[in-house]
Motif scaffolding. Structure first.
Motif, PDB file in Angstrom:
ATOM      1  N   LEU A   1      -1.674   1.892  -8.068  1.00  0.00           N
ATOM      2  CA  LEU A   1      -1.937   1.358  -6.729  1.00  0.00           C
ATOM      3  C   LEU A   1      -2.875   0.163  -6.888  1.00  0.00           C
ATOM      4  O   LEU A   1      -3.952   0.287  -7.461  1.00  0.00           O
ATOM      5  N   ALA A   2      -2.435  -0.992  -6.410  1.00  0.00           N
ATOM      6  CA  ALA A   2      -3.245  -2.216  -6.487  1.00  0.00           C
ATOM      7  C   ALA A   2      -3.464  -2.720  -5.072  1.00  0.00           C
ATOM      8  O   ALA A   2      -2.581  -3.326  -4.476  1.00  0.00           O
TER       9      ALA A   2
ATOM     10  N   PRO B   1       0.815  -1.210   0.000  1.00  0.00           N
ATOM     11  CA  PRO B   1       0.000   0.000   0.000  1.00  0.00           C
ATOM     12  C   PRO B   1       0.846   1.257   0.000  1.00  0.00           C
ATOM     13  O   PRO B   1       0.319   2.353   0.076  1.00  0.00           O
ATOM     14  N   ARG B   2       2.160   1.136  -0.060  1.00  0.00           N
ATOM     15  CA  ARG B   2       3.023   2.322  -0.001  1.00  0.00           C
ATOM     16  C   ARG B   2       4.094   2.234  -1.059  1.00  0.00           C
ATOM     17  O   ARG B   2       4.430   1.157  -1.536  1.00  0.00           O
ATOM     18  N   THR B   3       4.622   3.413  -1.409  1.00  0.00           N
ATOM     19  CA  THR B   3       5.708   3.473  -2.371  1.00  0.00           C
ATOM     20  C   THR B   3       6.654   4.606  -1.986  1.00  0.00           C
ATOM     21  O   THR B   3       6.260   5.532  -1.280  1.00  0.00           O
ATOM     22  N   THR B   4       7.878   4.504  -2.440  1.00  0.00           N
ATOM     23  CA  THR B   4       8.879   5.535  -2.185  1.00  0.00           C
ATOM     24  C   THR B   4       9.147   6.300  -3.465  1.00  0.00           C
ATOM     25  O   THR B   4       9.420   5.704  -4.510  1.00  0.00           O
ATOM     26  N   VAL B   5       9.039   7.618  -3.378  1.00  0.00           N
ATOM     27  CA  VAL B   5       9.329   8.494  -4.513  1.00  0.00           C
ATOM     28  C   VAL B   5      10.711   9.090  -4.265  1.00  0.00           C
ATOM     29  O   VAL B   5      10.935   9.747  -3.249  1.00  0.00           O
ATOM     30  N   ALA B   6      11.634   8.840  -5.184  1.00  0.00           N
ATOM     31  CA  ALA B   6      13.002   9.345  -5.043  1.00  0.00           C
ATOM     32  C   ALA B   6      13.276  10.386  -6.125  1.00  0.00           C
ATOM     33  O   ALA B   6      12.791  10.267  -7.252  1.00  0.00           O
ATOM     34  N   PHE B   7      14.019  11.412  -5.766  1.00  0.00           N
ATOM     35  CA  PHE B   7      14.411  12.436  -6.730  1.00  0.00           C
ATOM     36  C   PHE B   7      15.734  13.048  -6.295  1.00  0.00           C
ATOM     37  O   PHE B   7      16.109  12.975  -5.129  1.00  0.00           O
ATOM     38  N   THR B   8      16.433  13.637  -7.256  1.00  0.00           N
ATOM     39  CA  THR B   8      17.724  14.261  -6.991  1.00  0.00           C
ATOM     40  C   THR B   8      17.670  15.716  -7.435  1.00  0.00           C
ATOM     41  O   THR B   8      17.176  16.029  -8.521  1.00  0.00           O
TER      42      THR B   8
ATOM     43  N   THR C   1      -2.579   7.409   0.744  1.00  0.00           N
ATOM     44  CA  THR C   1      -3.644   8.102   1.453  1.00  0.00           C
ATOM     45  C   THR C   1      -3.748   9.552   0.986  1.00  0.00           C
ATOM     46  O   THR C   1      -2.813  10.102   0.411  1.00  0.00           O
ATOM     47  N   THR C   2      -4.894  10.161   1.280  1.00  0.00           N
ATOM     48  CA  THR C   2      -5.095  11.572   1.003  1.00  0.00           C
ATOM     49  C   THR C   2      -4.406  12.388   2.087  1.00  0.00           C
ATOM     50  O   THR C   2      -3.924  11.837   3.082  1.00  0.00           O
ATOM     51  N   ASP C   3      -4.405  13.709   1.912  1.00  0.00           N
ATOM     52  CA  ASP C   3      -3.861  14.585   2.951  1.00  0.00           C
ATOM     53  C   ASP C   3      -4.616  14.432   4.265  1.00  0.00           C
ATOM     54  O   ASP C   3      -4.050  14.632   5.335  1.00  0.00           O
ATOM     55  N   ALA C   4      -5.888  14.039   4.187  1.00  0.00           N
ATOM     56  CA  ALA C   4      -6.708  13.855   5.387  1.00  0.00           C
ATOM     57  C   ALA C   4      -6.500  12.485   6.030  1.00  0.00           C
ATOM     58  O   ALA C   4      -7.070  12.204   7.084  1.00  0.00           O
ATOM     59  N   GLY C   5      -5.701  11.624   5.379  1.00  0.00           N
ATOM     60  CA  GLY C   5      -5.407  10.317   5.948  1.00  0.00           C
ATOM     61  C   GLY C   5      -6.300   9.190   5.471  1.00  0.00           C
ATOM     62  O   GLY C   5      -6.141   8.045   5.894  1.00  0.00           O
ATOM     63  N   ALA C   6      -7.229   9.468   4.567  1.00  0.00           N
ATOM     64  CA  ALA C   6      -8.110   8.424   4.040  1.00  0.00           C
ATOM     65  C   ALA C   6      -7.390   7.625   2.958  1.00  0.00           C
ATOM     66  O   ALA C   6      -6.681   8.190   2.120  1.00  0.00           O
TER      67      ALA C   6
END
Length: 83
Positions: free
Chosen positions: A81-82, A6-13, A52-57
């Motif tokens: 997202l699956a 349910p989560r992912t990491t977004v990486a940037f430089t 999740t949304t900014d509200a945590g949903a």
């Protein structure tokens, strides 16, 4: 990873310190979450999105767009997202 659950990491430089806005949008263009809206230093950064949304949903399964705006440039990536 793509798809993720349910989560992912977004990486940037960043080549130099700059203001960064990292946001998630649904396929209709509605903003779902803001992951970063701040000045970040030069170098590699990672931000985790918990699906999740900014509200945590929890958001439903589907396609989302992650958009990075940093000092006049914009990068986007599609994420699936699956749940």
């Amino acid at each position: 990873p793509n798809p993720f659950n349910p989560r992912t990491t977004v990486a940037f430089t960043l080549p130099a310190a700059q203001h960064v806005r990292l946001r998630i949008f649904d396929v209709r263009g509605r903003q779902v979450a803001t992951l970063a809206d701040e000045i970040r230093g030069a170098g590699r950064h990672e931000v985790i999105w918990e699906g999740t949304t900014d509200a945590g949903a929890a958001v439903p399964s589907g396609v989302y767009v992650c958009r990075l705006d940093a000092d006049g440039s914009r990068d986007t990536v599609r994420m699936v997202l699956a749940r």
